[in-house]
Design a protein around this motif. Sequence first.
Motif: not given
Length: 216
Positions: A1-6
Amino acid sequence: MVAYKKLHSMLTSIGANVLAIEPQKHDRAVAIISHLPHMLAAVLMNLASSETNHTENVLMLAAGGFKDTTRIAAGSPRMWIDICLDNRDAILYSIDKMGDMLSALRNEIDSADRDAIADMLERAQKGRLNLPAALGKEIGHLYEIYIPVSDKPGVISDITLAVGQLGVNIEDIEILHATEHSGTLRLMIPEKDNADKVAKALIERGYEVDLRTTGG
């Protein structure tokens, strides 16, 4: 999810519209709006080419509509083989659905069912004309402006420049070929006041104008 948000933040920062969708739904969607159209263009091109062997000069009769429809058939075969195999299940689903629709259309034509044929064509027309709205863009009520044009340099730029000088945005533009030397330019303009201004300006520049509402 963190990678997606970035990734989402990076893409939106450069003006991209990001759509999050489940993998299976994505595969089915792109099969319908991208992969199937390419396969249909290839099949149509091969059909016309094969008929040329039986009917002289078939391709000599091909005008703008055929060329527009088969344009994507000129894509890289190697790339499209990989796409077909990578998204095989979704493409097969789309081909089956298309086959069902073509079979139904064949029956309607065979039985001379004018109402059914008209209904199919009208639904397709409405869907195509409202395509910008289907993309989820809030653009208000759309109006179509049809302008017959000759095939010569500067015509399209003259029309679009005239629209731009009015401060009006063109939501969609399309060339509808009639012959190899002429056709009709179709503009999609949001809101009645804007469409009226554009129509008036183009008439003053000597163009014939047909203003219609999309009913969208």
